[in-house]
Design a protein around this motif. Sequence first.
Motif, PDB file in Angstrom:
ATOM      1  N   LEU A 205     -31.164  15.783  51.962  1.00  8.99           N
ATOM      2  CA  LEU A 205     -30.268  15.336  53.028  1.00  8.99           C
ATOM      3  C   LEU A 205     -30.971  14.290  53.874  1.00  8.99           C
ATOM      4  O   LEU A 205     -32.006  14.555  54.481  1.00  8.99           O
ATOM      5  CB  LEU A 205     -29.853  16.525  53.904  1.00  8.99           C
ATOM      6  CG  LEU A 205     -29.187  17.708  53.173  1.00  8.99           C
ATOM      7  CD1 LEU A 205     -28.914  18.841  54.153  1.00  8.99           C
ATOM      8  CD2 LEU A 205     -27.897  17.269  52.480  1.00  8.99           C
ATOM      9  N   ALA A 208     -27.742  14.242  59.259  1.00  7.94           N
ATOM     10  CA  ALA A 208     -26.688  15.245  59.443  1.00  7.94           C
ATOM     11  C   ALA A 208     -25.403  14.865  58.716  1.00  7.94           C
ATOM     12  O   ALA A 208     -24.641  15.737  58.279  1.00  7.94           O
ATOM     13  CB  ALA A 208     -26.413  15.441  60.927  1.00  7.94           C
ATOM     14  N   ASN A 209     -25.161  13.577  58.578  1.00  9.09           N
ATOM     15  CA  ASN A 209     -23.946  13.113  57.895  1.00  9.09           C
ATOM     16  C   ASN A 209     -23.972  13.375  56.390  1.00  9.09           C
ATOM     17  O   ASN A 209     -22.948  13.257  55.721  1.00  9.09           O
ATOM     18  CB  ASN A 209     -23.727  11.614  58.147  1.00  9.09           C
ATOM     19  CG  ASN A 209     -23.478  11.302  59.613  1.00  9.09           C
ATOM     20  OD1 ASN A 209     -22.840  12.082  60.309  1.00  9.09           O
ATOM     21  ND2 ASN A 209     -24.002  10.184  60.084  1.00  9.09           N
ATOM     22  N   SER A 210     -25.160  13.709  55.863  1.00  9.01           N
ATOM     23  CA  SER A 210     -25.293  13.965  54.427  1.00  9.01           C
ATOM     24  C   SER A 210     -24.776  15.344  54.039  1.00  9.01           C
ATOM     25  O   SER A 210     -24.548  15.617  52.858  1.00  9.01           O
ATOM     26  CB  SER A 210     -26.764  13.855  54.001  1.00  9.01           C
ATOM     27  OG  SER A 210     -27.317  12.631  54.392  1.00  9.01           O
ATOM     28  N   ILE A 211     -24.594  16.211  55.025  1.00 11.34           N
ATOM     29  CA  ILE A 211     -24.193  17.588  54.730  1.00 11.34           C
ATOM     30  C   ILE A 211     -22.770  17.648  54.187  1.00 11.34           C
ATOM     31  O   ILE A 211     -22.484  18.341  53.209  1.00 11.34           O
ATOM     32  CB  ILE A 211     -24.323  18.473  55.989  1.00 11.34           C
ATOM     33  CG1 ILE A 211     -25.789  18.525  56.436  1.00 11.34           C
ATOM     34  CG2 ILE A 211     -23.787  19.874  55.728  1.00 11.34           C
ATOM     35  CD1 ILE A 211     -25.994  19.230  57.759  1.00 11.34           C
ATOM     36  N   GLU A 212     -21.868  16.896  54.831  1.00 12.69           N
ATOM     37  CA  GLU A 212     -20.443  16.969  54.473  1.00 12.69           C
ATOM     38  C   GLU A 212     -20.158  16.626  53.010  1.00 12.69           C
ATOM     39  O   GLU A 212     -19.397  17.343  52.352  1.00 12.69           O
ATOM     40  CB  GLU A 212     -19.622  16.073  55.398  1.00 12.69           C
ATOM     41  CG  GLU A 212     -18.124  16.267  55.242  1.00 12.69           C
ATOM     42  CD  GLU A 212     -17.317  15.455  56.226  1.00 12.69           C
ATOM     43  OE1 GLU A 212     -16.107  15.291  56.009  1.00 12.69           O
ATOM     44  OE2 GLU A 212     -17.896  14.971  57.228  1.00 12.69           O
ATOM     45  N   PRO A 213     -20.750  15.548  52.441  1.00 11.39           N
ATOM     46  CA  PRO A 213     -20.471  15.241  51.028  1.00 11.39           C
ATOM     47  C   PRO A 213     -20.860  16.371  50.069  1.00 11.39           C
ATOM     48  O   PRO A 213     -20.213  16.549  49.037  1.00 11.39           O
ATOM     49  CB  PRO A 213     -21.312  13.987  50.765  1.00 11.39           C
ATOM     50  CG  PRO A 213     -21.489  13.364  52.105  1.00 11.39           C
ATOM     51  CD  PRO A 213     -21.582  14.504  53.060  1.00 11.39           C
ATOM     52  N   GLY A 215     -20.903  19.697  50.902  1.00 10.51           N
ATOM     53  CA  GLY A 215     -19.958  20.792  51.128  1.00 10.51           C
ATOM     54  C   GLY A 215     -20.643  22.147  51.068  1.00 10.51           C
ATOM     55  O   GLY A 215     -21.701  22.313  50.452  1.00 10.51           O
ATOM     56  N   ARG A 216     -20.015  23.133  51.711  1.00  9.67           N
ATOM     57  CA  ARG A 216     -20.606  24.474  51.787  1.00  9.67           C
ATOM     58  C   ARG A 216     -20.791  25.118  50.416  1.00  9.67           C
ATOM     59  O   ARG A 216     -21.797  25.762  50.149  1.00  9.67           O
ATOM     60  CB  ARG A 216     -19.711  25.374  52.642  1.00  9.67           C
ATOM     61  CG  ARG A 216     -19.792  25.121  54.130  1.00  9.67           C
ATOM     62  CD  ARG A 216     -19.010  26.176  54.884  1.00  9.67           C
ATOM     63  NE  ARG A 216     -19.075  25.957  56.313  1.00  9.67           N
ATOM     64  CZ  ARG A 216     -18.536  26.783  57.202  1.00  9.67           C
ATOM     65  NH1 ARG A 216     -17.887  27.866  56.785  1.00  9.67           N
ATOM     66  NH2 ARG A 216     -18.630  26.531  58.496  1.00  9.67           N
TER      67      ARG A 216
END
Length: 231
Positions: A205, A208-213, A215-216
């Motif tokens: 990552l 912080a913006n790298s988390i969304e692509p 996904g959980r």
Amino acid sequence: MARMRPLNIFFKVSALLLIFSLAACRETAVEETQRGMEMKPEMKYIAHRGYSAKYPENTLPAFKAAVESPEAGRRLIGIENDIRLTSDGALVVFHDGGVKINGKDFLVDELSHKQLNAAVSQRFHGTPVPTLDECFDVVNHKLVLLVEIKDGEYDKKLLIDKLDASLARYQPRNDVIIHSFNPKLMKMSLARFKGKFKVKFGALLGDANSIEPFGRELLAQMDYIHPSFSG
């Protein structure tokens, strides 16, 4: 006034007990801090692109020097490398996405392995760009190998096929971590390698913006989350 005396005694005793309690807590805290400092785990290291401070990065001499380091297996616990696919289908260990040839920019995926070697020959002092198989041969299970799959315009399925063949040849012993900044590459890696080889998976990552692509759901399948810190 006589009736107030027991109350005064009570407050004095309470104050003394509080002082003793605080002193005991302080001593306990100091002891625990000292004990914690004594038990503090030793910092562990990863050789980023091999012993790149002394040898050209991501080359066999850099990997060999890391494996043979006196700290190998003690404080030095692993080696990180980067893999890409060349135009002729070689799974090479190389970080940069592009190189210059006669002042002109070329993507690594546009070049054959031979052309890539020629392009970086001066920069790497004649040391060739290795394949992942050659890197595996040098490491030989002596250290954990963190394999970063670099993104590019190459055929991603072909890269996964090539990586599959390399892993089958190496037969990891839970000593290979596959990770990438690219969620698609990690989905493909999980689908192909999970349960087939003794490898672990990680998400790289950048912020912080790298988390969304990712996904959980995908992040939940990762053995490691590797955030990038700068500052």
